[in-house]
Scaffold this motif. Sequence first.
Motif, PDB file in Angstrom:
ATOM      1  N   GLU A 109      25.057  44.398  10.010  1.00 42.91           N
ATOM      2  CA  GLU A 109      24.219  43.855  11.077  1.00 42.91           C
ATOM      3  C   GLU A 109      24.476  44.579  12.400  1.00 42.91           C
ATOM      4  O   GLU A 109      23.550  44.880  13.135  1.00 42.91           O
ATOM      5  CB  GLU A 109      24.468  42.358  11.228  1.00 42.91           C
ATOM      6  CG  GLU A 109      23.405  41.662  12.043  1.00 42.91           C
ATOM      7  CD  GLU A 109      23.508  40.149  11.967  1.00 42.91           C
ATOM      8  OE1 GLU A 109      22.846  39.505  12.793  1.00 42.91           O
ATOM      9  OE2 GLU A 109      24.216  39.617  11.099  1.00 42.91           O
ATOM     10  N   PRO A 154      23.917  37.820  19.064  1.00 39.70           N
ATOM     11  CA  PRO A 154      23.340  37.510  17.746  1.00 39.70           C
ATOM     12  C   PRO A 154      24.250  37.841  16.559  1.00 39.70           C
ATOM     13  O   PRO A 154      24.333  37.065  15.610  1.00 39.70           O
ATOM     14  CB  PRO A 154      22.082  38.367  17.689  1.00 39.70           C
ATOM     15  CG  PRO A 154      21.838  38.857  19.051  1.00 39.70           C
ATOM     16  CD  PRO A 154      23.094  38.753  19.819  1.00 39.70           C
ATOM     17  N   VAL A 155      24.939  38.970  16.600  1.00 39.09           N
ATOM     18  CA  VAL A 155      25.717  39.387  15.425  1.00 39.09           C
ATOM     19  C   VAL A 155      26.872  38.422  15.167  1.00 39.09           C
ATOM     20  O   VAL A 155      27.040  37.909  14.060  1.00 39.09           O
ATOM     21  CB  VAL A 155      26.231  40.835  15.604  1.00 39.09           C
ATOM     22  CG1 VAL A 155      27.160  41.218  14.473  1.00 39.09           C
ATOM     23  CG2 VAL A 155      25.066  41.799  15.682  1.00 39.09           C
ATOM     24  N   THR A 157      27.336  35.422  16.457  1.00 43.41           N
ATOM     25  CA  THR A 157      26.840  34.064  16.263  1.00 43.41           C
ATOM     26  C   THR A 157      26.389  33.870  14.822  1.00 43.41           C
ATOM     27  O   THR A 157      26.685  32.846  14.199  1.00 43.41           O
ATOM     28  CB  THR A 157      25.677  33.767  17.228  1.00 43.41           C
ATOM     29  OG1 THR A 157      26.149  33.942  18.565  1.00 43.41           O
ATOM     30  CG2 THR A 157      25.159  32.359  17.048  1.00 43.41           C
ATOM     31  N   HIS A 158      25.704  34.863  14.278  1.00 44.87           N
ATOM     32  CA  HIS A 158      25.251  34.798  12.893  1.00 44.87           C
ATOM     33  C   HIS A 158      26.444  34.770  11.945  1.00 44.87           C
ATOM     34  O   HIS A 158      26.454  34.020  10.953  1.00 44.87           O
ATOM     35  CB  HIS A 158      24.336  35.986  12.582  1.00 44.87           C
ATOM     36  CG  HIS A 158      23.701  35.883  11.248  1.00 44.87           C
ATOM     37  ND1 HIS A 158      23.892  36.826  10.271  1.00 44.87           N
ATOM     38  CD2 HIS A 158      22.885  34.942  10.709  1.00 44.87           C
ATOM     39  CE1 HIS A 158      23.229  36.474   9.191  1.00 44.87           C
ATOM     40  NE2 HIS A 158      22.599  35.339   9.425  1.00 44.87           N
ATOM     41  N   ALA A 159      27.480  35.566  12.228  1.00 47.96           N
ATOM     42  CA  ALA A 159      28.678  35.578  11.374  1.00 47.96           C
ATOM     43  C   ALA A 159      29.395  34.238  11.423  1.00 47.96           C
ATOM     44  O   ALA A 159      29.829  33.718  10.387  1.00 47.96           O
ATOM     45  CB  ALA A 159      29.619  36.697  11.820  1.00 47.96           C
ATOM     46  N   ARG A 160      29.510  33.663  12.621  1.00 47.77           N
ATOM     47  CA  ARG A 160      30.178  32.359  12.756  1.00 47.77           C
ATOM     48  C   ARG A 160      29.408  31.270  12.013  1.00 47.77           C
ATOM     49  O   ARG A 160      29.985  30.434  11.325  1.00 47.77           O
ATOM     50  CB  ARG A 160      30.294  31.980  14.230  1.00 47.77           C
ATOM     51  CG  ARG A 160      31.326  32.759  14.983  1.00 47.77           C
ATOM     52  CD  ARG A 160      31.409  32.295  16.438  1.00 47.77           C
ATOM     53  NE  ARG A 160      32.256  33.183  17.196  1.00 47.77           N
ATOM     54  CZ  ARG A 160      31.823  34.027  18.122  1.00 47.77           C
ATOM     55  NH1 ARG A 160      30.539  34.075  18.427  1.00 47.77           N
ATOM     56  NH2 ARG A 160      32.673  34.804  18.755  1.00 47.77           N
ATOM     57  N   THR A 161      28.104  31.274  12.162  1.00 52.22           N
ATOM     58  CA  THR A 161      27.266  30.250  11.545  1.00 52.22           C
ATOM     59  C   THR A 161      27.278  30.368  10.025  1.00 52.22           C
ATOM     60  O   THR A 161      27.465  29.373   9.317  1.00 52.22           O
ATOM     61  CB  THR A 161      25.817  30.362  12.056  1.00 52.22           C
ATOM     62  OG1 THR A 161      25.836  30.308  13.477  1.00 52.22           O
ATOM     63  CG2 THR A 161      24.958  29.250  11.511  1.00 52.22           C
ATOM     64  N   SER A 162      27.081  31.569   9.523  1.00 54.20           N
ATOM     65  CA  SER A 162      27.005  31.740   8.070  1.00 54.20           C
ATOM     66  C   SER A 162      28.348  31.519   7.389  1.00 54.20           C
ATOM     67  O   SER A 162      28.392  31.072   6.245  1.00 54.20           O
ATOM     68  CB  SER A 162      26.460  33.126   7.728  1.00 54.20           C
ATOM     69  OG  SER A 162      27.343  34.116   8.203  1.00 54.20           O
TER      70      SER A 162
END
Length: 185
Positions: A109, A154-155, A157-162
Motif C-alpha cells: 500500500e 490512510p496507510v 490507519t488501514h493497517a491498524r483497522t484491518s
Amino acid sequence: MLGVVNRIVLAVLGLVLTAAGAAVLTGAWPFGGREAPLLSAATRQRYGHGEGWYWWAVAAGLGLCVVLALWWLLAQLRRSRLRAVAVDTGDGAFAVLRGRALEEAVAAEAGALDGVAGCRVALRGRRGSPALRVALELEPHAVPADALAALAGPVLTHARTSAGLPALPAEARLKVTSHRARRVT
C-alpha cells in the motif's frame, strides 16, 4: 543480507576462539607442552611488578570481556522481526496474524503512493505491542511531507483497522533515489 554475513562471521570466529580456549584448558597448547604453564614465573613477575592484585585485576578484566562478548553474541542471535501479532477478534478470542503478511500489506500500500519508488517494512516489538519500521524510497520529484502524510494517514490507519490494533506506532525513514542522467549521443 549483511545480517546473515555478520552472523556467519561471528559463528566462525566464535568456533575458532572456543577451539583455542579448549586447547589451552586441556593442556594441548602447542608452545609449551602439556605440563608447561602458559606464563612462566619470570614472565608473571616481570609483568606483575610483584603485586598480588595485578593478576586478579587482569583475570577480572578478561572475565568482563567474556561476559560482554557473550551478551553481544546473544544480541546478534536474537530475532529482530516480530513473527506474529495477537489480534483481538472482539468476541473474547484472539487470532494470530503473521508478521510477514502485515509487512507485505503495508509495503504494497505504501509502495503504491505517489512519488514512492520502493518501500520496505519491518514489524518489531512484542506480540502485544507491535511497531512498524518503514523505509520509503522516494523518487526525486516527490515531496517528503506529502509522502509522510499519506503514510501516516490512510496507510497506517488501514493497517491498524484491518489488523485490529488500536495503537500501531511507526517509524519512517525516507530516502530519495538518485537517477543518473544518461548521456545522449
